[in-house]
Design an enzyme around this catalytic site. Sequence first.
Site, PDB file in Angstrom:
ATOM      1  N   LYS A 136       6.646   5.813  12.719  1.00 23.56           N
ATOM      2  CA  LYS A 136       5.359   6.299  13.219  1.00 23.56           C
ATOM      3  C   LYS A 136       4.489   6.791  12.071  1.00 23.56           C
ATOM      4  CE  LYS A 136       3.220   9.750  16.227  1.00 23.56           C
ATOM      5  NZ  LYS A 136       3.408  10.737  17.307  1.00 23.56           N
ATOM      6  N   HIS A 275      20.126 -36.237  25.024  1.00 21.35           N
ATOM      7  CA  HIS A 275      18.927 -35.603  25.565  1.00 21.35           C
ATOM      8  C   HIS A 275      19.245 -34.704  26.757  1.00 21.35           C
ATOM      9  CE1 HIS A 275      16.181 -37.671  22.903  1.00 21.35           C
ATOM     10  NE2 HIS A 275      16.823 -38.795  23.139  1.00 21.35           N
TER      11      HIS A 275
END
Length: 513
Positions: A136, A275
């Site tokens: 922060k 595939h």
Amino acid sequence: MAMQRALISVSDKRGLLELAQGLTELGMEIVSTGGTARVLREMGFGVLGVSEVTEFPEILGGRVKTLHPRIHGGILARRTPEHMGQLAEFGIRPVDLVVVNLYPFKETIARQGVTLEEAVEQIDVGGPAMLRAAAKNHRHVLVVVNPDRYPEVLAALKAGTVDDRMRLTLAREAFAHTAHYDAVIAAYLGEFVEEQDLFPGEIALPFERKQLLRYGENPHQKAAFYQDPRRRGASVTSAVQRQGKELSYNNILDLNAALELVREFSTPAAVIVKHNNPCGTACRPSPAEAYRRAFAADEVSAFGGIVAFNCPVDEEAAHEMVKIFLEAVIAPQFTPEALAVLSDKKNLRVLETGDLTPLTLDWMDVRKVNGGLLVQQADRQLFPYTNFRVVTRRAPTPEELVEMDFAFKIVKHVKSNAIVVTREQTLIGVGAGQMNRVGAARIALEQAGDKALGAVLASDAFFPFADTVVAAAEAGITAIVQPGGSMRDQESIEAADARGIAMVFTGVRHFKH
């Protein structure tokens, strides 16, 4: 203003010696917590203990040590006259560098037999608080969570090149670190709640990057492979690559598809995937024979495919596979002789999973959509053929029932709309991803050709019309397995009865989009 004080508290001690040496050379004072302070002192560094800073002992077995104004005030203070004045008023020195990584929670839960109580004790409280405070206040405090960053940070400190970009980058990394840490904890605790809590109001998925990939589905797409730190059991993620090129995005997808199908079978089986759909599957007494049968089902599609076995691969099977180009092969184990044969194909990716028998704990199936996620339970429904419901006048023979079981396991792993045709525990026809079911059936039956005579047809969902049954009968199919549940089920049953086909309903649908 030169940095003067660093706070170090690390579970992962990698690079600690070099870090401490670098900071000492820069003239920085090091403040540290119990375990880290002890290690640093053993290395010969002068360290100020946290208790010396707070003038308060560590209590509750170390649960409370850094949660103190003299620590968090020093981290959170902006370098403004007001804040610096308050620090001076209360005798608090500012902290310029925070180096923290957290208690080994994920390493703890990875141990066999660990209890909930043991895991909970490894939930860090003070560490995340310090990281969040430093992140922060990153404009004034440099925060580091990753030991791999130490050389970069030390170099920047020595050169005086710590800039806003570096501070922001490291702050983001700190927040990601604590968020991931909390996500692992939340996911772990979720394993102890009831089923209705599987989908909480907020979800955090605890994944960590396993590797960067060359590209995604296509060369213009960037990609990476992430793993769940809580993973259990055999999977593509945990598999050991024995040889071959780096795995690609498409390799990983197809390896996963092949492995999930082949583990459905209890007898030696081989699966070939292309595939993301199986183009060859067979069960036989040996891996070599299973592969030969799976390959013969569709030799064209098998070229450049992915192969998976549910049993150890021996030399004979390896000799069969090196006859054509394959992208990858995955199996529980490879004999030394098999590995020697496969090594002739330098680019062939060979992955070893270990025993496939234990089920993985990965219950979640996640699909990304634009702006959100779809989350569901993975489709691991087990439905033995003894539960099939015969709906036609002719009941299937015992041999047909076994074949139906084989076919239904395969169709579960084919893209919807899905139809498969099998014979003698071998996949001979596949219709995948079609917009209508009879279209999928015609593709599968055409591929099967003359082999469809006396074969079994399986569907992943019900027949909306009787046309699929009619097409199957014309091709010579003698038995059909499907979920049932259509408003026109009776029409399909009557069409099967008129043509002497045995049909069973499973009551379980297996859509795979």
